[in-house]
Design a protein around this motif. Sequence first.
Motif, PDB file in Angstrom:
ATOM      1  N   MET A 187       0.840  -1.172   0.000  1.00  0.00           N
ATOM      2  CA  MET A 187       0.000   0.000   0.000  1.00  0.00           C
ATOM      3  C   MET A 187       0.893   1.246   0.000  1.00  0.00           C
ATOM      4  O   MET A 187       1.887   1.304   0.704  1.00  0.00           O
ATOM      5  CB  MET A 187      -0.903  -0.002   1.231  1.00  0.00           C
ATOM      6  N   ILE A 188       0.500   2.228  -0.760  1.00  0.00           N
ATOM      7  CA  ILE A 188       1.219   3.497  -0.801  1.00  0.00           C
ATOM      8  C   ILE A 188       0.578   4.433   0.213  1.00  0.00           C
ATOM      9  O   ILE A 188      -0.636   4.583   0.259  1.00  0.00           O
ATOM     10  CB  ILE A 188       1.169   4.123  -2.205  1.00  0.00           C
ATOM     11  N   GLU A 189       1.429   5.041   1.009  1.00  0.00           N
ATOM     12  CA  GLU A 189       0.982   5.999   2.019  1.00  0.00           C
ATOM     13  C   GLU A 189       1.514   7.375   1.638  1.00  0.00           C
ATOM     14  O   GLU A 189       2.686   7.516   1.287  1.00  0.00           O
ATOM     15  CB  GLU A 189       1.540   5.580   3.380  1.00  0.00           C
ATOM     16  N   ILE A 190       0.657   8.374   1.657  1.00  0.00           N
ATOM     17  CA  ILE A 190       1.068   9.762   1.451  1.00  0.00           C
ATOM     18  C   ILE A 190       1.118  10.391   2.834  1.00  0.00           C
ATOM     19  O   ILE A 190       0.124  10.405   3.544  1.00  0.00           O
ATOM     20  CB  ILE A 190       0.076  10.535   0.557  1.00  0.00           C
ATOM     21  N   LEU A 200       5.470  13.061   1.205  1.00  0.00           N
ATOM     22  CA  LEU A 200       6.223  11.956   0.625  1.00  0.00           C
ATOM     23  C   LEU A 200       5.282  10.793   0.373  1.00  0.00           C
ATOM     24  O   LEU A 200       4.397  10.519   1.191  1.00  0.00           O
ATOM     25  CB  LEU A 200       7.328  11.484   1.578  1.00  0.00           C
ATOM     26  N   ALA A 201       5.493  10.131  -0.746  1.00  0.00           N
ATOM     27  CA  ALA A 201       4.819   8.864  -1.001  1.00  0.00           C
ATOM     28  C   ALA A 201       5.735   7.780  -0.457  1.00  0.00           C
ATOM     29  O   ALA A 201       6.917   7.729  -0.785  1.00  0.00           O
ATOM     30  CB  ALA A 201       4.582   8.673  -2.491  1.00  0.00           C
ATOM     31  N   VAL A 202       5.192   6.936   0.401  1.00  0.00           N
ATOM     32  CA  VAL A 202       5.971   5.879   1.044  1.00  0.00           C
ATOM     33  C   VAL A 202       5.380   4.534   0.641  1.00  0.00           C
ATOM     34  O   VAL A 202       4.166   4.310   0.773  1.00  0.00           O
ATOM     35  CB  VAL A 202       5.947   6.042   2.575  1.00  0.00           C
ATOM     36  N   GLU A 249       6.109   0.395   1.097  1.00  0.00           N
ATOM     37  CA  GLU A 249       6.847  -0.641   1.821  1.00  0.00           C
ATOM     38  C   GLU A 249       7.959  -0.042   2.681  1.00  0.00           C
ATOM     39  O   GLU A 249       9.089  -0.519   2.701  1.00  0.00           O
ATOM     40  CB  GLU A 249       7.394  -1.693   0.857  1.00  0.00           C
ATOM     41  N   GLY A 250       7.632   1.057   3.354  1.00  0.00           N
ATOM     42  CA  GLY A 250       8.567   1.689   4.271  1.00  0.00           C
ATOM     43  C   GLY A 250       9.630   2.556   3.630  1.00  0.00           C
ATOM     44  O   GLY A 250      10.479   3.112   4.310  1.00  0.00           O
ATOM     45  N   ARG A 251       9.590   2.721   2.326  1.00  0.00           N
ATOM     46  CA  ARG A 251      10.620   3.495   1.618  1.00  0.00           C
ATOM     47  C   ARG A 251       9.985   4.712   0.951  1.00  0.00           C
ATOM     48  O   ARG A 251       9.067   4.578   0.141  1.00  0.00           O
ATOM     49  CB  ARG A 251      11.294   2.619   0.576  1.00  0.00           C
ATOM     50  N   ALA A 252      10.494   5.893   1.289  1.00  0.00           N
ATOM     51  CA  ALA A 252      10.015   7.124   0.678  1.00  0.00           C
ATOM     52  C   ALA A 252      10.538   7.200  -0.743  1.00  0.00           C
ATOM     53  O   ALA A 252      11.710   6.967  -0.997  1.00  0.00           O
ATOM     54  CB  ALA A 252      10.480   8.331   1.479  1.00  0.00           C
TER      55      ALA A 252
END
Length: 83
Positions: free
Chosen positions: A1-4, A61-63, A65-68
Amino acid sequence: MIEIRPVFVADAETLSEVAIRAYSDHYRHFWTDGGEWYLERSFSPDNLRAELADRGNRFYLAVFEGRAGRIFENQTRQFSSGL
């Protein structure tokens, strides 16, 4: 999932790393010095801390799998036309 997620002053190092990586992937070849001057001026942690401290700027930032991996910026200032 992408997190903003919003970026805060404490995230300046991460923002710097992502910004330099994103810029370098596409534009460093335009510069005779590899863009070093521009990268330092625009994406140094100190410069980004100043931009992040300005309440008229918002960075995200779009993150994944824990990576920005992506930066979004929104300036909220409203300018008067002076007319």
